[in-house]
Scaffold this motif. Sequence first.
Motif, PDB file in Angstrom:
ATOM      1  N   GLY A 138     -19.122 -77.446 -53.875  1.00 47.64           N
ATOM      2  CA  GLY A 138     -20.552 -77.650 -54.077  1.00 47.64           C
ATOM      3  C   GLY A 138     -21.459 -76.852 -53.164  1.00 47.64           C
ATOM      4  O   GLY A 138     -22.689 -76.986 -53.241  1.00 47.64           O
ATOM      5  N   LEU A 139     -20.888 -76.002 -52.299  1.00 45.14           N
ATOM      6  CA  LEU A 139     -21.721 -75.223 -51.393  1.00 45.14           C
ATOM      7  C   LEU A 139     -22.589 -74.220 -52.151  1.00 45.14           C
ATOM      8  O   LEU A 139     -23.777 -74.059 -51.862  1.00 45.14           O
ATOM      9  N   ALA A 140     -21.986 -73.546 -53.123  1.00 42.12           N
ATOM     10  CA  ALA A 140     -22.739 -72.552 -53.890  1.00 42.12           C
ATOM     11  C   ALA A 140     -23.845 -73.218 -54.699  1.00 42.12           C
ATOM     12  O   ALA A 140     -24.953 -72.683 -54.800  1.00 42.12           O
ATOM     13  N   GLN A 141     -23.557 -74.380 -55.274  1.00 43.77           N
ATOM     14  CA  GLN A 141     -24.570 -75.073 -56.071  1.00 43.77           C
ATOM     15  C   GLN A 141     -25.743 -75.507 -55.197  1.00 43.77           C
ATOM     16  O   GLN A 141     -26.913 -75.377 -55.591  1.00 43.77           O
ATOM     17  N   ALA A 142     -25.440 -76.000 -54.001  1.00 42.71           N
ATOM     18  CA  ALA A 142     -26.507 -76.418 -53.095  1.00 42.71           C
ATOM     19  C   ALA A 142     -27.374 -75.224 -52.709  1.00 42.71           C
ATOM     20  O   ALA A 142     -28.609 -75.305 -52.709  1.00 42.71           O
ATOM     21  N   SER A 143     -26.720 -74.122 -52.396  1.00 42.26           N
ATOM     22  CA  SER A 143     -27.458 -72.918 -52.035  1.00 42.26           C
ATOM     23  C   SER A 143     -28.296 -72.423 -53.209  1.00 42.26           C
ATOM     24  O   SER A 143     -29.460 -72.027 -53.038  1.00 42.26           O
ATOM     25  N   GLN A 144     -27.716 -72.472 -54.399  1.00 44.26           N
ATOM     26  CA  GLN A 144     -28.430 -71.994 -55.571  1.00 44.26           C
ATOM     27  C   GLN A 144     -29.638 -72.874 -55.904  1.00 44.26           C
ATOM     28  O   GLN A 144     -30.678 -72.371 -56.348  1.00 44.26           O
ATOM     29  N   ASN A 145     -29.524 -74.161 -55.688  1.00 39.87           N
ATOM     30  CA  ASN A 145     -30.678 -75.048 -55.886  1.00 39.87           C
ATOM     31  C   ASN A 145     -31.826 -74.655 -54.964  1.00 39.87           C
ATOM     32  O   ASN A 145     -33.002 -74.674 -55.353  1.00 39.87           O
ATOM     33  N   GLU A 146     -31.484 -74.291 -53.740  1.00 38.50           N
ATOM     34  CA  GLU A 146     -32.497 -73.853 -52.776  1.00 38.50           C
ATOM     35  C   GLU A 146     -33.102 -72.511 -53.181  1.00 38.50           C
ATOM     36  O   GLU A 146     -34.319 -72.302 -53.069  1.00 38.50           O
ATOM     37  N   HIS A 147     -32.249 -71.604 -53.662  1.00 38.70           N
ATOM     38  CA  HIS A 147     -32.748 -70.311 -54.142  1.00 38.70           C
ATOM     39  C   HIS A 147     -33.729 -70.507 -55.294  1.00 38.70           C
ATOM     40  O   HIS A 147     -34.779 -69.861 -55.363  1.00 38.70           O
ATOM     41  N   ARG A 148     -33.363 -71.410 -56.208  1.00 40.76           N
ATOM     42  CA  ARG A 148     -34.213 -71.623 -57.384  1.00 40.76           C
ATOM     43  C   ARG A 148     -35.568 -72.212 -56.986  1.00 40.76           C
ATOM     44  O   ARG A 148     -36.604 -71.831 -57.532  1.00 40.76           O
ATOM     45  N   ALA A 149     -35.564 -73.126 -56.028  1.00 45.53           N
ATOM     46  CA  ALA A 149     -36.821 -73.717 -55.558  1.00 45.53           C
ATOM     47  C   ALA A 149     -37.708 -72.638 -54.928  1.00 45.53           C
ATOM     48  O   ALA A 149     -38.933 -72.629 -55.129  1.00 45.53           O
ATOM     49  N   LEU A 150     -37.093 -71.718 -54.209  1.00 49.27           N
ATOM     50  CA  LEU A 150     -37.846 -70.625 -53.598  1.00 49.27           C
ATOM     51  C   LEU A 150     -38.407 -69.700 -54.672  1.00 49.27           C
ATOM     52  O   LEU A 150     -39.589 -69.311 -54.624  1.00 49.27           O
ATOM     53  N   PHE A 151     -37.590 -69.352 -55.656  1.00 46.55           N
ATOM     54  CA  PHE A 151     -38.041 -68.500 -56.742  1.00 46.55           C
ATOM     55  C   PHE A 151     -39.221 -69.125 -57.481  1.00 46.55           C
ATOM     56  O   PHE A 151     -40.220 -68.462 -57.775  1.00 46.55           O
ATOM     57  N   GLU A 152     -39.116 -70.419 -57.775  1.00 48.04           N
ATOM     58  CA  GLU A 152     -40.180 -71.103 -58.526  1.00 48.04           C
ATOM     59  C   GLU A 152     -41.478 -71.150 -57.725  1.00 48.04           C
ATOM     60  O   GLU A 152     -42.572 -71.017 -58.298  1.00 48.04           O
ATOM     61  N   ALA A 153     -41.378 -71.337 -56.418  1.00 47.17           N
ATOM     62  CA  ALA A 153     -42.588 -71.374 -55.584  1.00 47.17           C
ATOM     63  C   ALA A 153     -43.261 -70.003 -55.550  1.00 47.17           C
ATOM     64  O   ALA A 153     -44.489 -69.899 -55.611  1.00 47.17           O
ATOM     65  N   ILE A 154     -42.456 -68.944 -55.471  1.00 48.20           N
ATOM     66  CA  ILE A 154     -43.009 -67.589 -55.477  1.00 48.20           C
ATOM     67  C   ILE A 154     -43.650 -67.300 -56.828  1.00 48.20           C
ATOM     68  O   ILE A 154     -44.767 -66.780 -56.915  1.00 48.20           O
ATOM     69  N   ALA A 155     -42.936 -67.648 -57.900  1.00 51.28           N
ATOM     70  CA  ALA A 155     -43.458 -67.401 -59.249  1.00 51.28           C
ATOM     71  C   ALA A 155     -44.749 -68.165 -59.496  1.00 51.28           C
ATOM     72  O   ALA A 155     -45.637 -67.683 -60.217  1.00 51.28           O
TER      73      ALA A 155
END
Length: 253
Positions: free
Chosen positions: A197-214
């Motif tokens: 689940g490490l990659a999924q946790a990291s990816q959730n954080e990446h997605r939140a960052l992407f959405e905030a930038i967008a």
Amino acid sequence: MAATRFHQINRPQRLSDAVGSALEKRIRSGALTPGERLPTEAQLGAQFAVSRAVVREAVARLKAEGLVESRQGSGVFVATRPGAAAFRMNAGLPASAHDARDVFELRLIVEAAAAERAAVRHTPQSLTQIGEALAAMDAAMESVADSGDGAGADDAFHCAVAAASGNPLIHRFIEFVSQEFSGSRQPTWSRDGRDGGLAQASQNEHRALFEAIAAGDPVAARAAAERHIVSAAGRLGVTLSPRVSGPNNEEET
């Protein structure tokens, strides 16, 4: 009966390291001359039979070492004085938790600021590049092999956020830091890391960052970047806080 002894297994070279070494050899031998334009990511990927993410990671390493340089809208070129401006932090895989904390703190300071600016300054093209790296990490999570593409796409994501900041010096610096620290991303994107689940946790954080930038929200983008770096440090056993500690180890407000 004597216990069976096993010999140490040599770790295979990462694809990005192999590509980078091949390109570096051609640059240092003069086969690629100063000022010469490198083939595109797609062309290099076809020549080396690797993904564009692998090529991107290899080129980022060459940039960090001062061997190549990007020219806006023109591509990547062999540096006029290859390697003249290179320096290293020796932080690919930090030797101690203290060293890792220093690097994560550096990332926290610079990448949070880059994310904040990216939310305000991003262009449709730069947002697309961030999204492409995000999609590449999604694909890597579904892969059955430890191809290294996940770690490479992770590097590319952070570099794309830096590029979206609109400040080329921030972009170049984060490319350097990302390459120096890319080895620490391997456990997250290994098969064990994905299964755990490490990659999924990291990816959730990446997605939140992407959405905030967008969304064009600089406050949310900074907060998302800070959460991601602090969490990434924690996954490697490094305690980090986005708030500064005072002389008595109490967090300042």
